[in-house]
Motif scaffolding. Structure first.
Motif, PDB file in Angstrom:
ATOM      1  N   ARG A   2       0.836  -1.186   0.000  1.00 16.81           N
ATOM      2  CA  ARG A   2       0.000   0.000   0.000  1.00 16.81           C
ATOM      3  C   ARG A   2       0.873   1.238   0.000  1.00 16.81           C
ATOM      4  N   ILE A   3       0.511   2.219  -0.774  1.00 19.52           N
ATOM      5  CA  ILE A   3       1.279   3.454  -0.818  1.00 19.52           C
ATOM      6  C   ILE A   3       0.663   4.429   0.164  1.00 19.52           C
ATOM      7  N   SER A   4       1.491   5.012   1.015  1.00 13.68           N
ATOM      8  CA  SER A   4       0.958   5.987   1.955  1.00 13.68           C
ATOM      9  C   SER A   4       0.734   7.301   1.241  1.00 13.68           C
ATOM     10  N   SER A   5      -0.233   8.065   1.724  1.00 17.39           N
ATOM     11  CA  SER A   5      -0.515   9.359   1.101  1.00 17.39           C
ATOM     12  C   SER A   5       0.680  10.288   1.247  1.00 17.39           C
ATOM     13  N   ALA A   6       1.443  10.149   2.323  1.00 20.17           N
ATOM     14  CA  ALA A   6       2.618  10.994   2.495  1.00 20.17           C
ATOM     15  C   ALA A   6       3.659  10.713   1.416  1.00 20.17           C
ATOM     16  N   PHE A   7       3.830   9.440   1.056  1.00 17.22           N
ATOM     17  CA  PHE A   7       4.792   9.084   0.019  1.00 17.22           C
ATOM     18  C   PHE A   7       4.349   9.623  -1.333  1.00 17.22           C
ATOM     19  N   LEU A   8       3.065   9.445  -1.653  1.00 17.60           N
ATOM     20  CA  LEU A   8       2.562   9.964  -2.919  1.00 17.60           C
ATOM     21  C   LEU A   8       2.631  11.479  -2.950  1.00 17.60           C
ATOM     22  N   LEU A  77     -10.666  -0.400 -12.272  1.00 18.93           N
ATOM     23  CA  LEU A  77      -9.983   0.314 -11.197  1.00 18.93           C
ATOM     24  C   LEU A  77     -10.649   1.671 -11.004  1.00 18.93           C
ATOM     25  N   LEU A  78     -10.819   2.067  -9.756  1.00 16.99           N
ATOM     26  CA  LEU A  78     -11.399   3.354  -9.412  1.00 16.99           C
ATOM     27  C   LEU A  78     -10.311   4.243  -8.833  1.00 16.99           C
ATOM     28  N   ASP A  82      -7.821   8.940  -1.275  1.00 14.98           N
ATOM     29  CA  ASP A  82      -7.604   8.642   0.140  1.00 14.98           C
ATOM     30  C   ASP A  82      -6.203   8.113   0.423  1.00 14.98           C
ATOM     31  N   GLY A  83      -5.276   8.351  -0.501  1.00 16.04           N
ATOM     32  CA  GLY A  83      -3.895   7.927  -0.291  1.00 16.04           C
ATOM     33  C   GLY A  83      -3.518   6.645  -0.991  1.00 16.04           C
ATOM     34  N   ARG A  84      -4.507   5.897  -1.510  1.00 19.07           N
ATOM     35  CA  ARG A  84      -4.190   4.635  -2.169  1.00 19.07           C
ATOM     36  C   ARG A  84      -3.961   4.800  -3.662  1.00 19.07           C
ATOM     37  N   GLY A  85      -4.467   5.853  -4.264  1.00 19.46           N
ATOM     38  CA  GLY A  85      -4.302   6.066  -5.702  1.00 19.46           C
ATOM     39  C   GLY A  85      -5.416   5.427  -6.489  1.00 19.46           C
ATOM     40  N   VAL A  86      -5.412   4.086  -6.601  1.00 16.62           N
ATOM     41  CA  VAL A  86      -6.489   3.345  -7.258  1.00 16.62           C
ATOM     42  C   VAL A  86      -6.858   2.145  -6.404  1.00 16.62           C
ATOM     43  N   ILE A  87      -8.111   1.722  -6.547  1.00 10.95           N
ATOM     44  CA  ILE A  87      -8.591   0.512  -5.878  1.00 10.95           C
ATOM     45  C   ILE A  87      -9.364  -0.307  -6.907  1.00 10.95           C
ATOM     46  N   ALA A  89     -12.485  -1.525  -8.554  1.00 10.23           N
ATOM     47  CA  ALA A  89     -13.814  -0.920  -8.606  1.00 10.23           C
ATOM     48  C   ALA A  89     -14.905  -1.934  -8.300  1.00 10.23           C
ATOM     49  N   ASP A  90     -14.625  -3.201  -8.474  1.00  8.13           N
ATOM     50  CA  ASP A  90     -15.584  -4.250  -8.173  1.00  8.13           C
ATOM     51  C   ASP A  90     -14.829  -5.557  -7.971  1.00  8.13           C
ATOM     52  N   GLY A  91     -15.510  -6.559  -7.517  1.00  7.68           N
ATOM     53  CA  GLY A  91     -14.860  -7.851  -7.309  1.00  7.68           C
ATOM     54  C   GLY A  91     -14.296  -8.002  -5.914  1.00  7.68           C
ATOM     55  N   ALA A  92     -13.805  -9.187  -5.636  1.00  6.96           N
ATOM     56  CA  ALA A  92     -13.317  -9.518  -4.303  1.00  6.96           C
ATOM     57  C   ALA A  92     -11.822  -9.275  -4.144  1.00  6.96           C
ATOM     58  N   GLU A  93     -11.108  -9.095  -5.249  1.00 13.17           N
ATOM     59  CA  GLU A  93      -9.655  -8.938  -5.175  1.00 13.17           C
ATOM     60  C   GLU A  93      -9.286  -7.466  -4.988  1.00 13.17           C
ATOM     61  N   SER A  94      -8.302  -7.219  -4.138  1.00 11.80           N
ATOM     62  CA  SER A  94      -7.864  -5.844  -3.922  1.00 11.80           C
ATOM     63  C   SER A  94      -6.693  -5.529  -4.854  1.00 11.80           C
ATOM     64  N   ALA A  95      -6.544  -4.252  -5.147  1.00  9.38           N
ATOM     65  CA  ALA A  95      -5.452  -3.787  -6.006  1.00  9.38           C
ATOM     66  C   ALA A  95      -4.296  -3.316  -5.124  1.00  9.38           C
ATOM     67  N   GLN A  96      -3.087  -3.715  -5.459  1.00  6.43           N
ATOM     68  CA  GLN A  96      -1.886  -3.260  -4.764  1.00  6.43           C
ATOM     69  C   GLN A  96      -1.147  -2.308  -5.700  1.00  6.43           C
ATOM     70  N   VAL A  97      -0.843  -1.123  -5.207  1.00  7.89           N
ATOM     71  CA  VAL A  97      -0.231  -0.088  -6.031  1.00  7.89           C
ATOM     72  C   VAL A  97       1.172   0.189  -5.533  1.00  7.89           C
ATOM     73  N   SER A  98       2.121   0.302  -6.473  1.00  7.92           N
ATOM     74  CA  SER A  98       3.487   0.687  -6.116  1.00  7.92           C
ATOM     75  C   SER A  98       4.005   1.680  -7.149  1.00  7.92           C
ATOM     76  N   LEU A  99       4.852   2.592  -6.693  1.00 10.59           N
ATOM     77  CA  LEU A  99       5.456   3.577  -7.592  1.00 10.59           C
ATOM     78  C   LEU A  99       6.667   2.957  -8.267  1.00 10.59           C
ATOM     79  N   LEU A 100       6.802   3.187  -9.550  1.00 12.93           N
ATOM     80  CA  LEU A 100       7.970   2.694 -10.280  1.00 12.93           C
ATOM     81  C   LEU A 100       9.089   3.725 -10.315  1.00 12.93           C
ATOM     82  N   GLY A 101       8.773   4.980 -10.048  1.00 13.56           N
ATOM     83  CA  GLY A 101       9.796   6.009  -9.985  1.00 13.56           C
ATOM     84  C   GLY A 101      10.122   6.653 -11.316  1.00 13.56           C
ATOM     85  N   ASP A 102       9.492   6.244 -12.387  1.00 14.50           N
ATOM     86  CA  ASP A 102       9.763   6.839 -13.699  1.00 14.50           C
ATOM     87  C   ASP A 102       8.479   7.415 -14.304  1.00 14.50           C
ATOM     88  N   GLY A 103       7.645   8.000 -13.433  1.00 20.91           N
ATOM     89  CA  GLY A 103       6.402   8.586 -13.897  1.00 20.91           C
ATOM     90  C   GLY A 103       5.312   7.568 -14.136  1.00 20.91           C
TER      91      GLY A 103
END
Length: 126
Positions: A2-8, A77-78, A82-87, A89-103
């Motif tokens: 999970r990406i913290s809002s402070a990091f983003l 994806l929605l 709230d600090g997560r970026g995307v989640i 949008a439906d379904g039981a699986e959660s989205a995990q977001v990470s920054l790649l550092g190159d935009g």
């Protein structure tokens, strides 16, 4: 991961010197057109290739991205503010977001991985 809002927020501030929320960051970069709406993706344990497409739809909840795989499967994806970026949008699986550092960010969901642009558009001064 999970990406913290402070990091983003730190990423946003470093990129443009002005404050932007994670959702504004993603919406501003993803909402803009690309040459063919294709992004890099990897399904299962596969390698990344520019084989997936992104469709954008505005809903009551916000901007929804439908990412389509080459096999016609898809994930929705929605973009959230709230600090997560995307989640998911439906379904039981959660989205995990990470920054790649190159935009770009990488979104992992259901064994698939998608690389989406995430450049910051400067927020207008009030």
């Amino acid at each position: 991961m999970r990406i913290s809002s402070a990091f983003l927020l730190a990423f946003a501030l470093a990129a443009c010197g002005q404050q932007a929320t994670p959702a504004e960051t993603l919406e501003n970069s993803i909402a803009g057109p690309t040459a063919d709406d294709r992004i890099e993706c990897a399904t299962g344990a596969g390698t990344f290739a520019r084989d997936c497409t992104v469709e954008r739809t505005q809903s009551a909840e916000g901007l929804v991205l439908t990412v389509r795989r080459p096999d016609n499967g898809f994930h929705r994806l929605l973009i959230v503010n709230d600090g997560r970026g995307v989640i998911a949008a439906d379904g039981a699986e959660s989205a995990q977001v990470s920054l790649l550092g190159d935009g770009r960010i990488e979104v992992a969901i259901g064994g698939d991985r998608y690389r989406l642009p995430a450049t910051v558009k400067a927020k207008a001064a009030k």
